[in-house]
Design a protein around this motif. Sequence first.
Motif, PDB file in Angstrom:
ATOM      1  N   ALA A  97     135.022   2.030  41.613  1.00 31.81           N
ATOM      2  CA  ALA A  97     133.784   1.339  41.987  1.00 31.81           C
ATOM      3  C   ALA A  97     132.709   1.655  40.962  1.00 31.81           C
ATOM      4  O   ALA A  97     132.637   2.786  40.459  1.00 31.81           O
ATOM      5  CB  ALA A  97     133.317   1.798  43.363  1.00 31.81           C
ATOM      6  N   ASN A  98     131.902   0.661  40.645  1.00 28.53           N
ATOM      7  CA  ASN A  98     130.735   0.920  39.794  1.00 28.53           C
ATOM      8  C   ASN A  98     129.444   0.468  40.463  1.00 28.53           C
ATOM      9  O   ASN A  98     128.417   0.357  39.802  1.00 28.53           O
ATOM     10  CB  ASN A  98     130.885   0.276  38.404  1.00 28.53           C
ATOM     11  N   THR A  99     129.499   0.191  41.775  1.00 29.34           N
ATOM     12  CA  THR A  99     128.254  -0.079  42.503  1.00 29.34           C
ATOM     13  C   THR A  99     128.274   0.711  43.808  1.00 29.34           C
ATOM     14  O   THR A  99     129.349   0.993  44.364  1.00 29.34           O
ATOM     15  CB  THR A  99     128.091  -1.576  42.860  1.00 29.34           C
ATOM     16  N   GLU A 100     127.081   1.022  44.295  1.00 26.86           N
ATOM     17  CA  GLU A 100     126.973   1.742  45.568  1.00 26.86           C
ATOM     18  C   GLU A 100     127.508   0.872  46.708  1.00 26.86           C
ATOM     19  O   GLU A 100     128.073   1.384  47.677  1.00 26.86           O
ATOM     20  CB  GLU A 100     125.517   2.134  45.850  1.00 26.86           C
ATOM     21  N   ALA A 101     127.326  -0.455  46.596  1.00 25.50           N
ATOM     22  CA  ALA A 101     127.802  -1.343  47.657  1.00 25.50           C
ATOM     23  C   ALA A 101     129.327  -1.261  47.787  1.00 25.50           C
ATOM     24  O   ALA A 101     129.866  -1.237  48.902  1.00 25.50           O
ATOM     25  CB  ALA A 101     127.363  -2.780  47.370  1.00 25.50           C
ATOM     26  N   GLN A 102     130.022  -1.192  46.640  1.00 27.18           N
ATOM     27  CA  GLN A 102     131.488  -1.048  46.704  1.00 27.18           C
ATOM     28  C   GLN A 102     131.863   0.287  47.346  1.00 27.18           C
ATOM     29  O   GLN A 102     132.789   0.360  48.165  1.00 27.18           O
ATOM     30  CB  GLN A 102     132.090  -1.085  45.293  1.00 27.18           C
ATOM     31  N   ASN A 107     130.457   3.863  33.227  1.00 28.66           N
ATOM     32  CA  ASN A 107     130.312   2.741  34.170  1.00 28.66           C
ATOM     33  C   ASN A 107     131.210   2.919  35.408  1.00 28.66           C
ATOM     34  O   ASN A 107     131.816   1.980  35.895  1.00 28.66           O
ATOM     35  CB  ASN A 107     130.654   1.414  33.456  1.00 28.66           C
ATOM     36  N   ILE A 158     131.204   4.927  39.260  1.00 26.38           N
ATOM     37  CA  ILE A 158     130.500   5.768  40.239  1.00 26.38           C
ATOM     38  C   ILE A 158     131.498   6.633  40.992  1.00 26.38           C
ATOM     39  O   ILE A 158     131.264   7.779  41.300  1.00 26.38           O
ATOM     40  CB  ILE A 158     129.721   4.880  41.244  1.00 26.38           C
ATOM     41  N   ILE A 195     136.350  -3.552  38.485  1.00 20.47           N
ATOM     42  CA  ILE A 195     135.303  -3.736  37.473  1.00 20.47           C
ATOM     43  C   ILE A 195     135.871  -4.603  36.340  1.00 20.47           C
ATOM     44  O   ILE A 195     135.222  -5.520  35.849  1.00 20.47           O
ATOM     45  CB  ILE A 195     134.835  -2.366  36.924  1.00 20.47           C
ATOM     46  N   ARG A 231     138.472  -7.221  44.407  1.00 15.75           N
ATOM     47  CA  ARG A 231     137.107  -7.250  44.967  1.00 15.75           C
ATOM     48  C   ARG A 231     137.179  -7.692  46.420  1.00 15.75           C
ATOM     49  O   ARG A 231     137.378  -8.880  46.704  1.00 15.75           O
ATOM     50  CB  ARG A 231     136.222  -8.189  44.149  1.00 15.75           C
ATOM     51  N   SER A 233     126.303  -6.704  51.266  1.00 10.35           N
ATOM     52  CA  SER A 233     126.152  -5.313  51.668  1.00 10.35           C
ATOM     53  C   SER A 233     126.797  -5.070  53.021  1.00 10.35           C
ATOM     54  O   SER A 233     126.961  -6.006  53.819  1.00 10.35           O
ATOM     55  CB  SER A 233     124.654  -4.997  51.765  1.00 10.35           C
TER      56      SER A 233
END
Length: 811
Positions: free
Chosen positions: A94-99, A136, A138, A251, A405, A458
């Motif tokens: 994951a590279n986003t907090e939402a993921q 890139n 998280i 990603i 995704r 989200s």
Amino acid sequence: MKSRTKAVVIGGGIAGCSTLYHLTQEGWSDVVLVERNELTSGTTWHSAAQVTNFGTNQTMVGLKSHSINLYKKLAEHPEYPINYHHGDGGIRMANTEAQMQGYRHFASMARGMGVHFDVIDAKECARRHPLISTDNLIGGLWDPLDGDIDPAQLCQALAYHARRAGAEVYRNTPVTALTQHKDDTWTVHTEHGDIDCDFVVNACGYRVNEVGAMMGVHHPVASMEHQYFLTEDIPGIIEAGHRMPLIRCPISDYYCRQEKNGLLIGFYEQDCKTWGMDGIDPNFVNALCPDDLERVMDVLEGAFARMPALRETGIRSIVNGPITYTIDGAPLVGPIPGKRNAFCAIGLRAGLGEGGGHGWLLAQIIVHGEACYDTWCLDPRRFAGHTNAELTALKAIEDYQNEFRFHFPHEHRPAGRPAKTTPLTPVMAAEGAEFTVVNGWERVDYIKPAPDFHPLLSFNFDEAFDVIAAEVKNVQENVGLAEVNGFNRIEITGADRHSFLDRMFCGTVTKRAGRVGLGYLLNHNGMIKGEATVANLPASDRGPERVWYGSAATSEFHDMDWLTQHIGADEDVQLRSLTNDLTILVLTGPRARDVLSACARGDWSATAFPWLSVRECFVGFAPATVMGVSFSGELAYEIHVPNASLYAAYLALRKAGEEHGLKLFGARAVESMRMEKGFLHWKADLITEFDPFETGLDRFVKLDKGDFIGRDALLKRQSQGPCKKLVTLEIAASHAPAHGGASLMQGEMVVGTVTSGDWGHRVGMNLAYAFVEPQLADEGSTMQLDLCGELVTATVIATSPYDPGFDRIRG
Ligand SMILES: Cc1cc2nc3c(=O)[nH]c(=O)nc-3n(C[C@H](O)[C@H](O)[C@H](O)COP(=O)(O)OP(=O)(O)OC[C@H]3O[C@@H](n4cnc5c(N)ncnc54)[C@H](O)[C@@H]3O)c2cc1C
């Protein structure tokens, strides 16, 4: 070759071999598999064969756990061992907090299936997979049981064990035609003779529609070309001293596992390609498509950046093969719509990991009528009538491009839209509607405050929260109008319609002309099969006395098949689908009666037209059938209008509503309001894993009314007491709803599972429904909800916290 058997499975890839094996496990030994070439000569032989436990719902996690346990058992079999790298572990990046938040929800959900995922940070990812950089990144979801298996050995082992249990396998035996007889049995015609049987299973991989055509069916399955390559040895792997975990990368859209001392890397490129759309060469056997690495360069770059060692490593070989996708990305495992005694296990895009579980569930469905889990997410009847090859291909491309995704709540991807519309769809769009998709139908989700209003995806409440609140407020204080398209409507005529329905429903549903009732259908195990309203229309110039059976939009094929299958040979009952002919306009709120009275002649007072009445009339000059039923908890009228007159009825209602504050509302406001009333959703809260008593529907069951489907099984279950109870919960959090599948905990123990959750705008509470341990079902009981990794208190409250006396509905 046998000339008669109980079931014929067509296709000897993982889907067919697993189904055959599991049929024998369920006790059927007189079963046959026919394969046109050698076993595994379709897609299975060249599969990357990764076996993972991750799924986005509990059924998928459960069936994958079954695969893993089965493969481990087969691998360790003393007489017929096979190669299985069990438990290398795997990371979904994951590279986003939402993921990351999504992964935390999926970990909460999997916990209820006894499966433990960890959500780890980037540093920990790199510690577990020494070849990766943390640029890139998280973090990711860690699945400890990920591994890979030898696909050919797996299928041979399944066939071996099935044969030992009595099954027979005929290789090099192409099926050329299928004939169904009047008694629902089949003859499978092959190049080497005919086999009569009771049941057939289509497990033909990318040739699914060749065999589908033999029974007059087109399945919404398309094939995509899919490539991976194998590298030379990588020193970093040898130095690590342990096997590399699997990687799934949303990603940059690739996956990766260890193969010998190198890597196998597979790509989901954006510039992807369908395959076999215009027919498949009959000689495409044990075959591959031509390599085309140019196409995957975008993805390759991402993989190289993540694993720099690849830059110094040579490619040993490339594999490009066809992989099947369905119209919604999930497989089709279960009964074939509109057919009897015909099943399929098709559209498998991760068939090696899932195949063990699919065969297991399908065999249960064939032998017992239902599986241990609710299998709606796999059910071939979940799409109705809009699934041609072009639309399937568009959705397949979209799913391929988004392989890793996951869908966020309220995410509706754009490909292949609109598929099903009404005359009001462009009108609603002009009003600013945001649409959701229900069984292909474009349905209004809410009315956007501005054209460029796009809430972020989200697992928290999103920016539409206040918009929904305002729609609910107007319904509560004035009156709202919503279009509910695609609602399943079956007209039932014939002298025996009432006795027929009496047998189908577990309660007594009204037979009085002009009245509407709600009822529940059980399966033969006494579990919830369906929910429907029954409206008894009196004879009129529009038709004879008849019943309108109404149920969820997604249930169209499911309910039609279930009802059709149960009409007795000597019963005078006819069914006719009206789903595509009529659309509902829901008029609801305290001023709904004023609006209706202003545009439809007649006395609409509570005395003349009480709650649960049905009447034919005209709205303006549009013919309409009005029912006094409510899903919002306010006074409401469901106005059923032929599509040809829908716009006219809409204009009449809008005009009449002007002076009463009428505004449009959508499905998300309905969702919030139904949670406040204790109203349930089919296939969210109403599933085949629970009986009506467990689901809190005692008042809809009449055990003493005489025989009905599921009665004996229900009586037996009743004497054993409930396994779980459905409750309404108040969640002590205001930032996010409880999501379906989330676990409820007491200490380390999972004590329940959420089925639905949303904010109740009229009661100002974060609400959820959940099945919990019976001893926790009393009002005031508390437990902890694992809300995307955060433990928050959940308290059992009374069902229907808004207007528990139903005074507002009665108006
Ligand atoms: C490159 C690639 C990598 C993959 N990697 C993975 C992975 O890592 N993990 C994973 O889980 N999945 C993976 N998959 C997907 C997986 O391989 C497939 O989902 C699975 O193999 C499909 O199996 P199946 O039994 O449905 O179809 P198939 O293996 O195609 O089997 C269908 C069989 O039906 C037979 N048949 C067709 N028509 C007839 C007829 N008329 N009469 C009799 N028999 C007939 C065919 O000959 C064939 O043997 C990958 C796929 C590809 C292409």
